[in-house]
Scaffold this active site. Structure first.
Site, PDB file in Angstrom:
ATOM      1  N   GLU A   2      85.515   5.607 -22.373  1.00 36.23           N
ATOM      2  CA  GLU A   2      86.276   6.421 -21.430  1.00 36.23           C
ATOM      3  C   GLU A   2      86.780   5.608 -20.250  1.00 36.23           C
ATOM      4  O   GLU A   2      87.901   5.773 -19.798  1.00 36.23           O
ATOM      5  CB  GLU A   2      85.390   7.561 -20.900  1.00 36.23           C
ATOM      6  CG  GLU A   2      85.172   8.673 -21.894  1.00 36.23           C
ATOM      7  CD  GLU A   2      86.475   9.313 -22.349  1.00 36.23           C
ATOM      8  OE1 GLU A   2      87.247   9.744 -21.470  1.00 36.23           O
ATOM      9  OE2 GLU A   2      86.718   9.352 -23.561  1.00 36.23           O
ATOM     10  N   ASP A   3      85.919   4.750 -19.735  1.00 38.33           N
ATOM     11  CA  ASP A   3      86.211   4.129 -18.443  1.00 38.33           C
ATOM     12  C   ASP A   3      86.677   2.685 -18.521  1.00 38.33           C
ATOM     13  O   ASP A   3      86.996   2.081 -17.506  1.00 38.33           O
ATOM     14  CB  ASP A   3      84.957   4.185 -17.549  1.00 38.33           C
ATOM     15  CG  ASP A   3      84.598   5.622 -17.202  1.00 38.33           C
ATOM     16  OD1 ASP A   3      85.461   6.489 -17.413  1.00 38.33           O
ATOM     17  OD2 ASP A   3      83.480   5.862 -16.743  1.00 38.33           O
TER      18      ASP A   3
END
Ligand code: MN
Length: 725
Positions: free
Chosen positions: A96-97
């Protein structure tokens, strides 16, 4: 909680490396107690990979971001979770990051790990908005439905626990939102899975951040009361231990501390004061096996008097999450209520760790076996349950909770709908509203245009695009899943068919009315109403649809309606077909024509006067009369009076070749001969020949003869006869 990319932490790259080398050593040591060396190496590789990927990210607190996934993995080691779950925990925010993709994770750490990571980030993406209780329940089910693997939920719960433990650094409003969501969604899930310790901690943390003031006040009050309490607890504890020893029962007895949120809830729900709630003392008795549980119960009921109605046997009937115990409430010294839980060591493990206890207390942890264990766990619950009956319902309960037959999807406004698995946007549209279903033309799933037949998945956000003049497509019937969609589509199509038939019928009738020099608009409601009642239809629309579908002949309907118009138009009560029966010598008498032989002018007739019936006119050769001859009846000679206008009923039977349009041709011929058809029936058989039965309106015998002659000339007509019974 995401990294705040702009906040640089105090660490230098060297310090970062040193810090995490130390942490990795700690983790290795922990894992050494239950994982194989090669599994430990795989987890260590995921550790290094994730630490590197999150290197320049920091939490709002200023801590390096990697401290979060590491803490989540740490929580999971406490449950002895397997290597795949630990790797997924370490990597859960990487995809996600950072720029690392799921494919890369799958390549480096295996497909199963990538699937777990994917499952967790899917749960992260959906946001809970509504605070209605029913919606909260749906949301919990949605989460469970989306996590096809129990480990996804366990990772997500550990993630939430760590976020809750580090909530202080967030803004108060954010803090409250997350805490409320934890109380409404995650704590109940932990409870449902039987993760008792986690459940309690999530509740305490949630309480603390949603109602900080109440939490502080209550905490202070509990601490203040503790000294006094400890004394009472000690006394009761000694008494219980002594009694159990006396009964030669080996047991471990402990006093239970009450959780603040538990106290708070009891005060609120039962409207009790603080001291009333705190005056309840809780104890736990842990013994070796099930029979001993009941022995201990008996011993304790001998020590203090039990409160009637408070005893619960969750050993015979476990709770849905697998929890087992005996619960009883006793009246202790000075009348204080004493709550006791009695259970075996095994039951205590399940009570504390729930579904995770199967990772915790068994060795050998290959994956298929883990799944099998989970399955066995459910199975064992089932068996326990079936001992007390009701297993079907219990199985259904588990299925909904963990292996749902339903999908949970969002409406554009964030409401959650539950639909059967396999449902499509069409089902969704009908579930929202029938009109939306009927008018839907396309759908967006997660903001992307998708075909209407797409199968919906839990967590999807579904939007239906409608058009004012659109209608259901019959092809939808081949893929809709819900009964509602199916029946609504069918209903709509049937209505359309009906409306179209009625429109066609209206045109056909207008055509048929032309010979009568009538427009459809000239037929009043009263005429229609009378006709509808006479022919046994439900409504005018029904009659028109029948004409359109070929079930009624437009010419016949037209003639009846024209008659009706004429009657009302002339304003005369006695129009054609009505009026007195023209029988000479019957003046002042009620006269009727016999239904058995239906005489018409020109037929030789006799009259019969019977009490209560007046004069009944029969054909002279009516076979029915012979039966009446001997009876007490008065015979009179009667004769037809020449009178115009009055119409009589005559019944005929036609045997015809069963060709298309034969009825229409016969009817046309009858109309041509100047007669009305009162009624027509047809034999149901569909052979080469078929019989038609008509009741016609004729003026007299000659008229009938002329009609029959005309019909005989039709090529389809094989035989024709008068019907007289
Ligand atoms: Mn996280």
């Amino acid at each position: 909680m995401r990294a705040a990319a702009t906040a640089p932490g105090p660490q230098t790259p060297q310090a970062y490396d040193t810090e995490f080398t130390l942490q990795l050593e700690k983790l290795r040591e922990l894992l050494g107690t239950y994982l194989k060396p090669e599994d430990i190496e795989r987890v260590a590789a995921a550790f290094r990979f994730s630490a590197e990927a999150h290197k320049n990210q920091f939490r709002i607190s200023g801590d390096p971001y990697f401290s979060h996934p590491l803490a989540v993995a740490g929580i999971l080691t406490a449950w002895n979770l397997d290597a795949q779950a630990l790797m997924a925990a370490l990597l859960h925010d990487v995809a996600e990051d950072t720029d690392i993709t799921l494919d890369e994770i799958a390549e480096k750490f295996g497909k199963a790990t990538a699937r777990l990571v994917d499952g967790v980030s899917k749960l992260d993406k959906i946001e809970f908005q509504s605070i209605e209780e029913a919606q909260a329940e749906n949301f919990r089910k949605m989460l469970l439905a989306m996590a096809s693997d129990v480990r996804v939920i366990l990772i997500k719960l550990a993630d939430r626990l760590h976020n809750m433990r580090t909530l202080e650094t967030l803004r108060p409003d954010k803090r409250r939102r997350i805490a409320r969501e934890t109380l409404e969604i995650y704590a109940p899930i932990a409870n449902r899975l039987g993760l008792n310790n986690l459940f309690r901690e999530l509740q305490e943390l949630g309480f603390r951040h949603v109602w900080p003031l109440r939490f502080r006040v209550l905490g202070k009050a509990v601490r203040a009361a503790r000294g006094n309490r400890r004394e009472v607890v000690g006394k009761i504890l000694v008494a219980i231990q002594a009694r159990l020893a006396e009964a030669k029962i080996e047991a471990e007895v402990s006093g239970r501390e009450k959780h603040l949120y538990g106290i708070y809830r009891k005060m609120r729900e039962k409207s009790l004061s603080f001291s009333q709630v705190l005056d309840i003392y809780g104890f736990r008795v842990i013994v070796q096996d099930v029979p001993t549980c009941y022995l201990a119960l008996g011993a304790l009921h001998g020590l203090y008097q039990p409160v009637p109605g408070k005893f619960k046997d969750y050993i015979a009937i476990p709770k849905a999450n697998g929890y087992q115990s005996l619960h009883t409430t006793l009246i202790g010294p000075f009348g204080t209520p004493v709550e006791v839980q009695i259970r075996t060591t095994e039951m205590n493990h399940v009570a504390e760790a729930g579904v995770a206890s199967h990772w915790l207390y068994k060795e050998d942890k290959s994956l298929p076996e883990l799944q099998q264990r989970t399955h066995q766990w459910l199975q064992s619950l089932l068996e326990l349950q079936s001992a007390s009956g009701d297993s079907a319902e219990f199985l259904e309960h588990l299925k909904i909770d963990l292996f749902p037959s339903e999908v949970y999807v969002f409406t554009p406004k964030g409401r959650i709908l539950s639909l059967p698995r396999g449902s499509t946007p069409v089902d969704f549209a009908y579930a929202v509203h029938t009109d939306i279903g009927n008018r839907c033309i396309a759908s967006r799933i997660n903001h992307e245009l998708m075909p209407l037949r797409t199968e919906l998945k839990s967590g999807d956000q579904v939007e239906v695009i409608t058009a004012a003049h659109a209608g259901p497509n019959p092809a939808w019937l081949s893929y809709v899943k819900t009964g509602k969609a199916r029946s609504q589509i069918r209903h709509f199509l049937k209505t359309v068919q009906f409306d179209e038939s009625a429109a066609l019928g209206e045109r056909l009738l207008a055509q048929a009315l032309r010979p009568f020099e009538l427009g459809a608009g000239e037929i009043g409601d009263a005429v229609w109403d009378r006709f509808v009642a006479e022919c046994g239809a439900k409504s005018k629309q029904d009659v028109l649809a029948d004409i359109g579908l070929g079930k009624r002949l437009p010419a016949i309907v037209a003639r009846h309606l024209a008659d009706g118009v004429e009657k009302t138009g002339a304003g005369a009560a006695e129009a054609r077909g009505q009026g007195p029966i023209p029988i000479r010598g019957s003046e002042g008498m009620a006269v009727q024509l016999a239904h058995c032989c239906r005489p018409i002018p020109g037929d030789p007739i006799v009259g019969l006067i019977r009490k209560g019936q007046g004069l009944v006119v029969h054909m002279a050769d009516c076979p029915g009369i012979s039966r009446i001859r001997g009876e007490h009846a008065k015979w009179v000679d009667v004769e037809w009076e020449p009178a115009g206008g009055k119409l009589f009923e005559a019944a005929i039977k036609l045997e015809v070749e069963n060709r298309r349009g034969v009825l229409a041709r016969v009817a046309a011929e009858i109309a041509e001969a100047g007669s009305n058809i009162q009624h027509v029936t047809m034999d149901e058989e569909h052979g080469v020949y078929t019989a038609l039965y008509f009741v016609l309106q004729v003026s007299n015998r000659t008229h009938l003869a002329r009609i029959m002659r005309a019909l005989r000339h039709l090529p389809e007509v094989v035989r024709i006869s008068c019907v007289r019974e």
